[in-house]
Write a protein that holds these residues in place. Structure first.
Motif, PDB file in Angstrom:
ATOM      1  N   ALA A   1      13.755  -6.738  -1.364  1.00  0.00           N
ATOM      2  CA  ALA A   1      13.941  -5.353  -1.810  1.00  0.00           C
ATOM      3  C   ALA A   1      13.814  -5.237  -3.327  1.00  0.00           C
ATOM      4  N   VAL A   2      14.242  -6.253  -4.053  1.00  0.00           N
ATOM      5  CA  VAL A   2      14.116  -6.233  -5.512  1.00  0.00           C
ATOM      6  C   VAL A   2      12.651  -6.133  -5.915  1.00  0.00           C
ATOM      7  N   TYR A   3      11.798  -6.881  -5.233  1.00  0.00           N
ATOM      8  CA  TYR A   3      10.371  -6.915  -5.587  1.00  0.00           C
ATOM      9  C   TYR A   3       9.661  -5.635  -5.150  1.00  0.00           C
ATOM     10  N   GLU A   4      10.100  -5.061  -4.042  1.00  0.00           N
ATOM     11  CA  GLU A   4       9.546  -3.767  -3.641  1.00  0.00           C
ATOM     12  C   GLU A   4       9.873  -2.702  -4.683  1.00  0.00           C
ATOM     13  N   GLY A   5      11.068  -2.792  -5.254  1.00  0.00           N
ATOM     14  CA  GLY A   5      11.422  -1.867  -6.316  1.00  0.00           C
ATOM     15  C   GLY A   5      10.567  -2.060  -7.560  1.00  0.00           C
ATOM     16  N   LEU A   6      10.281  -3.295  -7.923  1.00  0.00           N
ATOM     17  CA  LEU A   6       9.471  -3.559  -9.118  1.00  0.00           C
ATOM     18  C   LEU A   6       8.081  -2.945  -9.005  1.00  0.00           C
ATOM     19  N   VAL A   7       7.516  -2.948  -7.789  1.00  0.00           N
ATOM     20  CA  VAL A   7       6.187  -2.369  -7.589  1.00  0.00           C
ATOM     21  C   VAL A   7       6.190  -0.882  -7.958  1.00  0.00           C
ATOM     22  N   THR A   8       7.315  -0.199  -7.727  1.00  0.00           N
ATOM     23  CA  THR A   8       7.406   1.238  -8.025  1.00  0.00           C
ATOM     24  C   THR A   8       8.036   1.501  -9.394  1.00  0.00           C
TER      25      THR A   8
ATOM     26  N   LYS B   1       0.829  -1.207   0.000  1.00  0.00           N
ATOM     27  CA  LYS B   1       0.000   0.000   0.000  1.00  0.00           C
ATOM     28  C   LYS B   1       0.864   1.258   0.000  1.00  0.00           C
ATOM     29  N   LEU B   2       1.923   1.252   0.827  1.00  0.00           N
ATOM     30  CA  LEU B   2       2.827   2.408   0.871  1.00  0.00           C
ATOM     31  C   LEU B   2       3.524   2.625  -0.470  1.00  0.00           C
ATOM     32  N   LEU B   3       3.948   1.543  -1.105  1.00  0.00           N
ATOM     33  CA  LEU B   3       4.630   1.644  -2.396  1.00  0.00           C
ATOM     34  C   LEU B   3       3.688   2.180  -3.473  1.00  0.00           C
ATOM     35  N   ASP B   4       2.458   1.675  -3.477  1.00  0.00           N
ATOM     36  CA  ASP B   4       1.485   2.146  -4.473  1.00  0.00           C
ATOM     37  C   ASP B   4       1.144   3.620  -4.262  1.00  0.00           C
ATOM     38  N   GLU B   5       0.961   4.003  -2.999  1.00  0.00           N
ATOM     39  CA  GLU B   5       0.630   5.396  -2.706  1.00  0.00           C
ATOM     40  C   GLU B   5       1.775   6.326  -3.079  1.00  0.00           C
ATOM     41  N   ALA B   6       3.009   5.907  -2.809  1.00  0.00           N
ATOM     42  CA  ALA B   6       4.161   6.739  -3.142  1.00  0.00           C
ATOM     43  C   ALA B   6       4.284   6.914  -4.655  1.00  0.00           C
ATOM     44  N   THR B   7       4.005   5.857  -5.394  1.00  0.00           N
ATOM     45  CA  THR B   7       4.077   5.935  -6.853  1.00  0.00           C
ATOM     46  C   THR B   7       3.009   6.867  -7.401  1.00  0.00           C
ATOM     47  N   THR B   8       1.785   6.727  -6.912  1.00  0.00           N
ATOM     48  CA  THR B   8       0.685   7.581  -7.374  1.00  0.00           C
ATOM     49  C   THR B   8       0.954   9.043  -7.039  1.00  0.00           C
ATOM     50  N   SER B   9       1.478   9.288  -5.836  1.00  0.00           N
ATOM     51  CA  SER B   9       1.755  10.651  -5.404  1.00  0.00           C
ATOM     52  C   SER B   9       2.825  11.301  -6.283  1.00  0.00           C
ATOM     53  N   ARG B  10       3.880  10.556  -6.583  1.00  0.00           N
ATOM     54  CA  ARG B  10       4.954  11.131  -7.406  1.00  0.00           C
ATOM     55  C   ARG B  10       4.449  11.423  -8.821  1.00  0.00           C
ATOM     56  N   GLN B  11       3.653  10.516  -9.366  1.00  0.00           N
ATOM     57  CA  GLN B  11       3.123  10.738 -10.714  1.00  0.00           C
ATOM     58  C   GLN B  11       2.278  11.996 -10.779  1.00  0.00           C
ATOM     59  N   ALA B  12       1.598  12.315  -9.684  1.00  0.00           N
ATOM     60  CA  ALA B  12       0.728  13.496  -9.665  1.00  0.00           C
ATOM     61  C   ALA B  12       1.514  14.785  -9.466  1.00  0.00           C
TER      62      ALA B  12
ATOM     63  N   ILE C   1      27.455  10.197  -2.321  1.00  0.00           N
ATOM     64  CA  ILE C   1      27.014   9.037  -1.535  1.00  0.00           C
ATOM     65  C   ILE C   1      26.362   9.533  -0.253  1.00  0.00           C
ATOM     66  N   VAL C   2      25.158   9.048   0.043  1.00  0.00           N
ATOM     67  CA  VAL C   2      24.439   9.396   1.269  1.00  0.00           C
ATOM     68  C   VAL C   2      24.213   8.113   2.061  1.00  0.00           C
ATOM     69  N   VAL C   3      24.745   8.055   3.283  1.00  0.00           N
ATOM     70  CA  VAL C   3      24.482   6.921   4.175  1.00  0.00           C
ATOM     71  C   VAL C   3      23.310   7.311   5.058  1.00  0.00           C
ATOM     72  N   ALA C   4      22.165   6.673   4.819  1.00  0.00           N
ATOM     73  CA  ALA C   4      20.915   7.124   5.439  1.00  0.00           C
ATOM     74  C   ALA C   4      20.505   6.330   6.662  1.00  0.00           C
ATOM     75  N   ASP C   5      21.292   5.322   7.051  1.00  0.00           N
ATOM     76  CA  ASP C   5      20.928   4.469   8.175  1.00  0.00           C
ATOM     77  C   ASP C   5      19.595   3.782   7.873  1.00  0.00           C
ATOM     78  N   GLN C   6      18.984   3.186   8.880  1.00  0.00           N
ATOM     79  CA  GLN C   6      17.705   2.509   8.673  1.00  0.00           C
ATOM     80  C   GLN C   6      16.592   3.533   8.495  1.00  0.00           C
ATOM     81  N   LEU C   7      15.717   3.271   7.536  1.00  0.00           N
ATOM     82  CA  LEU C   7      14.626   4.180   7.238  1.00  0.00           C
ATOM     83  C   LEU C   7      13.292   3.540   7.560  1.00  0.00           C
ATOM     84  N   LYS C   8      12.306   4.377   7.835  1.00  0.00           N
ATOM     85  CA  LYS C   8      10.948   3.882   8.025  1.00  0.00           C
ATOM     86  C   LYS C   8      10.396   3.427   6.683  1.00  0.00           C
ATOM     87  N   ASP C   9       9.373   2.587   6.728  1.00  0.00           N
ATOM     88  CA  ASP C   9       8.830   2.022   5.498  1.00  0.00           C
ATOM     89  C   ASP C   9       8.303   3.100   4.552  1.00  0.00           C
ATOM     90  N   ASP C  10       7.675   4.138   5.106  1.00  0.00           N
ATOM     91  CA  ASP C  10       7.145   5.174   4.219  1.00  0.00           C
ATOM     92  C   ASP C  10       8.280   5.966   3.566  1.00  0.00           C
TER      93      ASP C  10
END
Length: 614
Positions: free
Chosen positions: A449-456, A326-337, A416-425
């Protein structure tokens, strides 16, 4: 640390090898049986034959074989069954910690060497995986309480409706069960998922970024299937699924209890977990394994012969859990808009920072100074690489990664940015903005992670060691992991992505094929098929059966003494251990009360520097 490494180690030999190696200048002669010709193995055979009369000590002979094998690993090639037998007999005289290390090493040899189990069953050596499990069992049960399934009641009684309604994820669990119930008929009635990820704060809905298989096993079957999970903590906390589909903490763990009743199906996550002492004694009829290691076809067949069915790492697709999807789909829709350009000049490296994930090798290939092809680094000018992952305990490695990023950033070509652990959103937003998902693993297992990328709609840039299924390999770039070629290959990948070479393909694949219900349905069908067709594990050797197994089955080895004579000698040798069961099964009790708690990893760091009793 793959099992293949053990087989490779056993093949090392060289000039002047004290045992097993051919002397320089000698022509190869006719093949000889090292188990017969080598005096070390002959001595152990003689000791085993005279064990009933207590005339010779097999532990002393086993110690000598172990010493020789440590000095010259090629000894294993001469007589694999003899080395395994020696390690197991040597474990008799050890404290618990050392006993488990020796049994762990013997188990690895047995599983990693194709054909060895059959040779041991049909050969002259009184050894088997069943005996090894029995020896583990006799030590593991000491000081622990038997767990009877009826005692671990988790179904809430008299719980207020308001409390039930407030349980996180219960609506999702009930909805999925109602929609998919009985879509997969199964023949097993009780399954334990061992060493699986689970978030106790989300008892009813899968929120890990690992497998959701325990929950989906309930969704596609029904409440007649009793589902258990042994967590990844040191206590191996036991969870049991209630009728609502929620995994409840039973208050028990395998560090303090052991299963006293059989389980139909044991599904183990990670090959090292299969070797845990507390896992080896679970009384399962069938065992399934997702190895997270690269096993050869011959090794997979070997596991099958030992009663363990392997699901190869690259045999499945791994859709994200519902919340992450759901988070991946929402992020994709938001960026497209909001954004005119589909992607930024950015790639994402989402992995914990540790050596097997390969961050340092990857980054070292992006330095302009000393680069084999500086022009390739120039092509990456203006590219941002986000390393999203926490330091996984190896502080030295993490410091080296940070130092390397500082060197690269100082050149002002790649950022290069080392971002540490990130929240799912936050991670979802980065997936959506990235040209690609980068994984430079030395060892990996088809990462989610590969499959999460494919969703977006984000393709991947990964190494062969990532072990992706053939069905997704057209949706990205796969390399051999050569650090000197990283810049050039990454530049080619970035150029193709910016030219729209993967545009729309990854997301369409995810829409059509990364559906949880379909993928987990196939997986549960595979589980049931293996339950019906795979080789059942023999239970550990107990009581009077030990007399039949070792008195009759080993009669020839024990000099023809038969049940009474053979068992008398064996019981005499095993009598020093508390809780011994008689026969060779009783030998496992020796030293069981001594030493510290067994380590979960078993034989890691196996070394002769520590004291060992002859």
């Amino acid at each position: 640390d793959s099992l293949g490494g053990l087989s490779g180690r056993a093949s090392q030999s060289g000039p002047g090898a004290p045992l097993g190696g051919m002397a320089p200048g000698m022509a190869p002669g006719p093949a000889v049986d090292g188990c017969v010709q080598n005096p070390l193995f002959a001595k152990l055979q003689t000791a085993l034959q005279k064990l009933a009369l207590l005339e010779q000590d097999p532990v002393e002979a086993s110690f000598q074989i172990h010493e020789a094998w440590e000095e010259n690993p090629a000894l294993f090639d001469e007589c694999p069954a003899g080395v395994v037998t020696a390690l197991v007999y040597l474990s008799i005289a050890q404290d618990k910690d050392w006993k488990y290390r020796l049994l762990h090493r013997a188990t690895y040899m047995l599983y990693s060497t194709p054909g060895l189990p059959n040779k041991m069953v049909t050969g002259r050596w009184p050894m088997s995986d069943r005996l090894i499990r029995t020896m583990y069992h006799n030590s593991e049960v000491m000081g622990k309480q038997p767990l009877k399934l009826a005692e671990a009641e988790v179904q809430p009684r008299g719980t207020a409706a308001a409390q039930v309604a407030g349980i996180p994820g219960i609506d999702e669990a009930v909805d999925l069960s109602l929609r998919h119930r009985d879509s997969v008929p199964v023949h097993f009635t009780r399954v334990l998922f061992y060493h699986f990820y689970h978030q106790e704060r989300s008892p009813c809905a899968c929120r890990t970024r690992s497998w959701c298989l325990p929950f989906w096993t309930r969704h596609v079957t029904n409440t007649s299937v009793d589902i258990w999970l042994a967590a990844r903590d040191e206590q191996k906390t036991l969870f049991r699924m209630d009728k609502s589909g929620c995994l409840r903490n039973t208050g028990y763990g395998l560090m303090t209890h052991y299963f006293a009743e059989p389980i139909d199906l044991l599904f183990v996550f990670e090959i090292n977990a299969l070797m845990h002492p507390m896992g080896r004694v679970i009384p399962a009829r069938r065992v399934l394994l997702y190895p997270t290691y690269d096993l050869s076809d011959d090794q997979i067949a070997n596991f099958e012969e030992l009663g363990v069915s392997v699901l190869p790492d690259d045999a499945i697709l791994k859709p994200p859990n519902p919340a992450m999807r759901k988070l991946l789909d929402e992020a994709t829709t938001s960026r497209q808009a909001k954004m005119q350009r589909p992607k930024d000049r950015l790639v994402l490296f989402p992995a914990d920072i540790k050596p097997i994930k390969g961050q340092l090798d990857f980054l070292s290939g992006l330095l302009f100074e000393g680069a084999r092809r500086p022009s390739a680094v120039q092509r990456l000018r203006g590219l941002t690489i986000v390393v999203a992952g926490g330091c996984d305990g190896n502080q030295t490695y993490c410091s080296e990664v940070v130092s390397m990023t500082q060197k690269i950033n100082a050149e002002k070509l790649v950022n290069i940015v080392v971002a540490d652990q990130l929240k799912d959103d936050e991670l979802s937003q980065l997936y959506t903005a990235s040209l690609g998902v980068v994984l430079h693993s030395l060892i990996d297992c088809n990462p989610r992670a590969v499959y999460e990328g494919l969703v977006t709609d984000t393709p991947f840039f990964v190494t062969e060691s990532t072990r992706l299924p053939a069905l997704v390999q057209h949706l990205g770039h796969i390399t051999d992991g050569d650090p000197t070629m990283v810049a050039e290959r990454l530049a080619d990948f970035v150029d193709l992505c910016e030219a729209g070479g993967f545009s729309g393909r990854a997301r369409e694949f995810a829409r059509r094929h990364l559906t949880e219900a379909e993928n987990y349905r196939k997986l549960v069908e595979w589980m049931d098929h293996k339950y019906l067709t795979g080789k059942q594990l023999d239970p550990v050797i107990r009581g009077e059966e030990a007399m039949g197994s070792f008195g009759g089955g080993l009669g020839a080895i024990l000099g023809g003494g038969g049940a009474a004579g053979g068992l008398a000698g064996l019981a005499g040798l095993g009598g020093a251990g508390a809780g011994g069961l008689g026969g060779l099964a009783g030998l496992a009790g020796m030293g069981g009360g001594a030493g510290g708690a067994a380590s979960a990893g078993g034989g890691a760091g196996f070394s002769m520097r520590e004291p060992m009793r002859r």
